[in-house]
Design a protein around this motif. Structure first.
Motif, PDB file in Angstrom:
ATOM      1  N   TYR A 163       0.743  -1.265   0.109  1.00 51.29           N
ATOM      2  CA  TYR A 163      -0.078   0.123  -0.011  1.00 51.29           C
ATOM      3  C   TYR A 163       0.771   1.367   0.190  1.00 51.29           C
ATOM      4  CZ  TYR A 163      -4.236   2.474   0.584  1.00 51.29           C
ATOM      5  OH  TYR A 163      -5.701   3.235   0.211  1.00 51.29           O
ATOM      6  N   ALA A 164       2.138   1.113   0.261  1.00 48.93           N
ATOM      7  CA  ALA A 164       2.911   2.169   0.197  1.00 48.93           C
ATOM      8  C   ALA A 164       3.251   2.789  -1.248  1.00 48.93           C
ATOM      9  CB  ALA A 164       4.341   1.933   0.816  1.00 48.93           C
ATOM     10  N   GLN A 165       2.568   1.715  -2.450  1.00 45.99           N
ATOM     11  CA  GLN A 165       3.087   2.259  -3.650  1.00 45.99           C
ATOM     12  C   GLN A 165       1.915   2.517  -4.357  1.00 45.99           C
ATOM     13  OE1 GLN A 165       6.038   2.055  -5.125  1.00 45.99           O
ATOM     14  NE2 GLN A 165       6.786   1.554  -3.099  1.00 45.99           N
ATOM     15  N   PRO A 166       1.910   3.357  -5.414  1.00 45.35           N
ATOM     16  CA  PRO A 166       0.506   3.542  -5.979  1.00 45.35           C
ATOM     17  C   PRO A 166      -0.058   2.706  -6.611  1.00 45.35           C
ATOM     18  CG  PRO A 166       2.380   4.948  -6.710  1.00 45.35           C
ATOM     19  CD  PRO A 166       2.842   3.900  -5.976  1.00 45.35           C
ATOM     20  N   ASN A 167      -1.391   2.511  -6.375  1.00 35.81           N
ATOM     21  CA  ASN A 167      -2.417   1.438  -6.903  1.00 35.81           C
ATOM     22  C   ASN A 167      -1.981   0.224  -6.826  1.00 35.81           C
ATOM     23  OD1 ASN A 167      -3.838   3.824  -7.648  1.00 35.81           O
ATOM     24  ND2 ASN A 167      -2.228   4.131  -9.429  1.00 35.81           N
ATOM     25  N   PRO A 168      -1.827  -0.429  -5.659  1.00 39.08           N
ATOM     26  CA  PRO A 168      -0.896  -1.887  -5.646  1.00 39.08           C
ATOM     27  C   PRO A 168      -1.819  -2.840  -6.084  1.00 39.08           C
ATOM     28  CG  PRO A 168      -1.877  -1.085  -3.534  1.00 39.08           C
ATOM     29  CD  PRO A 168      -2.122   0.168  -4.254  1.00 39.08           C
ATOM     30  N   PRO A 169      -2.978  -3.042  -6.617  1.00 40.49           N
ATOM     31  CA  PRO A 169      -3.198  -4.080  -7.060  1.00 40.49           C
ATOM     32  C   PRO A 169      -2.889  -4.140  -8.975  1.00 40.49           C
ATOM     33  CG  PRO A 169      -5.118  -3.287  -6.113  1.00 40.49           C
ATOM     34  CD  PRO A 169      -4.013  -2.227  -5.858  1.00 40.49           C
ATOM     35  N   ALA A 170      -2.297  -3.117  -9.405  1.00 44.27           N
ATOM     36  CA  ALA A 170      -2.143  -3.191 -10.702  1.00 44.27           C
ATOM     37  C   ALA A 170      -0.556  -3.700 -11.067  1.00 44.27           C
ATOM     38  CB  ALA A 170      -1.710  -1.570 -11.219  1.00 44.27           C
ATOM     39  N   GLU A 171       0.086  -4.317 -10.103  1.00 40.20           N
ATOM     40  CA  GLU A 171       1.380  -5.125 -10.153  1.00 40.20           C
ATOM     41  C   GLU A 171       1.172  -6.255 -10.853  1.00 40.20           C
ATOM     42  OE1 GLU A 171       5.199  -5.917  -9.966  1.00 40.20           O
ATOM     43  OE2 GLU A 171       4.186  -3.883  -9.687  1.00 40.20           O
ATOM     44  N   ILE A 172       0.052  -6.747 -11.060  1.00 37.07           N
ATOM     45  CA  ILE A 172      -0.062  -7.949 -11.978  1.00 37.07           C
ATOM     46  C   ILE A 172      -0.047  -7.452 -13.316  1.00 37.07           C
ATOM     47  CG2 ILE A 172      -2.680  -8.149 -11.666  1.00 37.07           C
ATOM     48  CD1 ILE A 172      -2.434 -10.949 -11.562  1.00 37.07           C
ATOM     49  N   VAL A 173      -0.567  -6.393 -13.678  1.00 39.71           N
ATOM     50  CA  VAL A 173      -0.803  -5.806 -15.111  1.00 39.71           C
ATOM     51  C   VAL A 173       0.811  -5.594 -15.379  1.00 39.71           C
ATOM     52  CG1 VAL A 173      -1.509  -4.271 -16.735  1.00 39.71           C
ATOM     53  CG2 VAL A 173      -2.882  -5.262 -14.711  1.00 39.71           C
ATOM     54  N   ARG A 174       1.600  -4.930 -14.652  1.00 38.43           N
ATOM     55  CA  ARG A 174       2.778  -4.581 -14.668  1.00 38.43           C
ATOM     56  C   ARG A 174       3.829  -5.669 -15.151  1.00 38.43           C
ATOM     57  NH1 ARG A 174       2.034  -1.485  -9.714  1.00 38.43           N
ATOM     58  NH2 ARG A 174       1.175   0.596 -10.457  1.00 38.43           N
ATOM     59  N   ALA A 175       3.527  -6.785 -14.230  1.00 41.09           N
ATOM     60  CA  ALA A 175       4.064  -7.975 -14.762  1.00 41.09           C
ATOM     61  C   ALA A 175       4.299  -8.670 -15.887  1.00 41.09           C
ATOM     62  CB  ALA A 175       3.808  -9.149 -13.515  1.00 41.09           C
ATOM     63  N   VAL A 176       2.934  -8.591 -16.494  1.00 35.12           N
ATOM     64  CA  VAL A 176       2.785  -9.101 -17.682  1.00 35.12           C
ATOM     65  C   VAL A 176       3.466  -8.242 -18.778  1.00 35.12           C
ATOM     66  CG1 VAL A 176       0.857  -9.411 -19.626  1.00 35.12           C
ATOM     67  CG2 VAL A 176       0.394 -10.146 -17.402  1.00 35.12           C
ATOM     68  N   ASP A 177       3.289  -6.797 -18.500  1.00 33.93           N
ATOM     69  CA  ASP A 177       3.858  -5.764 -19.461  1.00 33.93           C
ATOM     70  C   ASP A 177       5.674  -5.960 -19.465  1.00 33.93           C
ATOM     71  OD1 ASP A 177       4.233  -3.611 -21.169  1.00 33.93           O
ATOM     72  OD2 ASP A 177       4.131  -2.280 -19.500  1.00 33.93           O
ATOM     73  N   ARG A 178       5.933  -6.164 -18.312  1.00 32.55           N
ATOM     74  CA  ARG A 178       7.647  -6.615 -18.160  1.00 32.55           C
ATOM     75  C   ARG A 178       8.031  -7.744 -18.513  1.00 32.55           C
ATOM     76  NH1 ARG A 178       7.050  -4.382 -12.668  1.00 32.55           N
ATOM     77  NH2 ARG A 178       6.734  -6.848 -11.962  1.00 32.55           N
ATOM     78  N   GLY A 179       6.955  -8.917 -18.765  1.00 29.53           N
ATOM     79  CA  GLY A 179       7.415 -10.238 -19.187  1.00 29.53           C
ATOM     80  C   GLY A 179       7.825 -11.165 -17.947  1.00 29.53           C
ATOM     81  N   ASP A 180       7.335 -10.900 -16.715  1.00 28.51           N
ATOM     82  CA  ASP A 180       7.727 -11.547 -15.584  1.00 28.51           C
ATOM     83  C   ASP A 180       6.728 -12.947 -15.655  1.00 28.51           C
ATOM     84  OD1 ASP A 180       9.340  -9.636 -14.864  1.00 28.51           O
ATOM     85  OD2 ASP A 180       8.152  -8.829 -13.205  1.00 28.51           O
ATOM     86  N   VAL A 181       5.580 -12.736 -16.063  1.00 28.52           N
ATOM     87  CA  VAL A 181       4.735 -13.930 -16.256  1.00 28.52           C
ATOM     88  C   VAL A 181       4.163 -13.847 -17.963  1.00 28.52           C
ATOM     89  CG1 VAL A 181       3.908 -13.770 -14.201  1.00 28.52           C
ATOM     90  CG2 VAL A 181       2.514 -12.551 -15.457  1.00 28.52           C
ATOM     91  N   ASP A 182       3.893 -14.905 -18.399  1.00 27.69           N
ATOM     92  CA  ASP A 182       3.399 -15.031 -19.792  1.00 27.69           C
ATOM     93  C   ASP A 182       1.800 -14.566 -19.842  1.00 27.69           C
ATOM     94  OD1 ASP A 182       5.728 -16.251 -20.712  1.00 27.69           O
ATOM     95  OD2 ASP A 182       5.180 -17.875 -19.683  1.00 27.69           O
ATOM     96  N   VAL A 183       1.226 -14.799 -18.888  1.00 32.45           N
ATOM     97  CA  VAL A 183      -0.312 -14.499 -18.711  1.00 32.45           C
ATOM     98  C   VAL A 183      -0.757 -14.100 -17.477  1.00 32.45           C
ATOM     99  CG1 VAL A 183      -1.041 -17.059 -18.728  1.00 32.45           C
ATOM    100  CG2 VAL A 183      -2.600 -15.451 -19.417  1.00 32.45           C
ATOM    101  N   ALA A 184      -1.735 -13.410 -17.481  1.00 38.98           N
ATOM    102  CA  ALA A 184      -2.346 -13.106 -16.011  1.00 38.98           C
ATOM    103  C   ALA A 184      -3.902 -13.164 -16.274  1.00 38.98           C
ATOM    104  CB  ALA A 184      -1.983 -11.674 -15.359  1.00 38.98           C
ATOM    105  N   VAL A 185      -4.336 -13.663 -15.134  1.00 38.28           N
ATOM    106  CA  VAL A 185      -5.930 -13.806 -15.035  1.00 38.28           C
ATOM    107  C   VAL A 185      -6.556 -12.895 -14.041  1.00 38.28           C
ATOM    108  CG1 VAL A 185      -7.787 -15.704 -14.775  1.00 38.28           C
ATOM    109  CG2 VAL A 185      -5.579 -16.279 -15.149  1.00 38.28           C
ATOM    110  N   VAL A 186      -6.853 -11.662 -14.615  1.00 33.05           N
ATOM    111  CA  VAL A 186      -7.157 -10.339 -13.923  1.00 33.05           C
ATOM    112  C   VAL A 186      -8.569  -9.988 -13.954  1.00 33.05           C
ATOM    113  CG1 VAL A 186      -6.282  -7.898 -13.529  1.00 33.05           C
ATOM    114  CG2 VAL A 186      -4.617  -9.962 -14.647  1.00 33.05           C
TER     115      VAL A 186
END
Length: 265
Positions: A163-186
Motif C-alpha cells: 500500500y506504500a506504492q501507487p495502486n498496488p493491485p496493478a502490479e499484476i498488469v505490470r508483471a505481464v508488461d515486463r514479461g515476468d509472467v506469460d499470462v495473468a488472469v485479472v
C-alpha cells in the motif's frame, strides 16, 4: 412591517439547511476504482449520482482491506460503497450498473490466443493470479486453476499489495508488461485500465467457462451498496442510475471497463 419582514428573511437565511451530502466510502489508493484525487471511475460515478440527487459528495477514505465494510458503512462513517458485488450478503445493493469478467491478459507480441481455463498451454506458461490470502477466500481463477492441478507454474500477486506504492493491485498488469509472467488472469476493469497505460500492447480475452463448477463465477454484476436498513437511499440511487444510464455507460467505456452480456444459463 418592513423591518419585521427583513428580520424574518435574515432568520430564514441563517437557518437554511446545509446542502445534502452523499457520504461515500472509498479507497484513496485504488485506481481505476477510486483515489484521493477523485480520478477513479467510482469517484466519478459517486459525483454523477450525487448531482442527480441534488447532493454533494463527502468521502470517508479507508483502504479496501479485510474489515472494510465493518469499519466504514457499519460504523456509520459513510453511507454508500460505489463498487460492490450485486446482492452481496452484508449489504443492500442497487441494480447492477455494470457486468464485467475476469480476463486473460497477455502481451500481444506473444500471440498466445488464450480463452479457456482448459487450454493446455496453461500447464506450461508462467501464470499470474490475483490472491487475497488464505486458500478459502482467494479469487475464482485461482481456485479454478488449482482444481485443474495447475499450481507449480502459478505466481500470486496480492490483491491488497504494497500500500506504500501507487495502486498496488496493478502490479499484476505490470508483471505481464515486463514479461515476468506469460499470462495473468485479472479482474477486467483493473486489466482494461492499466493495459491502456502499459509500455507494450496487451490483449484482454474474457475467461471461459464463465462458471467453473457451481461456486466459481468469472463474471460478476457490480452495484452500489448501502446498509441493509437504508433501503430508501438505495432506491433513490437506483432511480438516479436509471436516469443517468447513458452517462454511466460512457464513463465505464472511458475507463476501459470490459462489459459483458448476461451469461447464458
Amino acid at each position: 412591517m418592513r423591518l419585521a419582514a427583513l428580520l424574518l428573511l435574515a432568520l430564514a437565511a441563517g437557518c437554511s439547511p446545509k446542502p445534502k451530502v452523499l457520504r461515500v466510502c472509498a479507497d484513496p489508493n485504488n485506481l481505476p476504482f477510486s483515489d484521493a484525487r477523485g480520478e477513479g471511475f467510482e469517484n466519478k460515478l459517486a459525483e454523477l449520482v450525487a448531482d442527480e440527487l441534488g447532493m454533494t459528495v463527502e468521502y470517508t477514505w479507508w483502504a479496501q482491506r479485510r474489515g472494510y465494510v465493518r469499519n466504514t458503512l457499519k460504523e456509520g462513517q459513510c453511507d454508500v460503497w460505489p463498487g460492490v458485488a450485486t446482492q452481496v450478503e452484508m449489504l443492500a445493493t442497487t441494480q447492477p450498473y455494470y457486468r464485467s469478467t475476469y480476463v486473460f491478459l497477455t502481451r500481444a507480441d506473444r500471440h498466445l490466443q488464450l480463452a479457456s481455463l482448459d487450454d493446455p498451454q496453461l500447464r506450461t506458461l508462467r501464470i499470474g493470479v490475483q490472491m487475497i490470502g488464505d486458500d478459502s477466500s482467494n479469487t475464482p481463477p485461482t481456485h479454478a486453476l488449482a482444481r485443474r492441478g495447475i499450481v507449480q507454474n502459478v505466481r500470486g500477486y496480492m490483491l491488497y499489495g504494497d500500500y506504500a506504492q501507487p495502486n498496488p493491485p496493478a502490479e499484476i498488469v505490470r508483471a505481464v508488461d515486463r514479461g515476468d509472467v506469460d499470462v495473468a488472469v485479472v479482474w477486467g476493469p483493473l486489466a482494461g485500465y492499466f493495459a491502456a497505460r502499459a509500455e507494450h500492447l496487451l490483449t484482454l480475452t474474457p475467461v471461459t467457462p464463465w462458471l467453473d463448477g457451481p461456486q466459481w463465477p468469472m463474471v460478476f454484476d457490480i452495484s452500489m451498496g448501502v446498509r441493509k436498513d437504508d433501503l430508501e437511499l438505495r432506491d433513490r440511487i437506483d432511480e438516479a442510475l436509471v436516469r443517468r444510464a447513458a452517462d454511466v455507460q460512457a464513463l465505464l467505456k472511458a475507463y476501459g471497463v470490459p462489459a459483458v452480456a448476461a451469461p447464458a444459463v
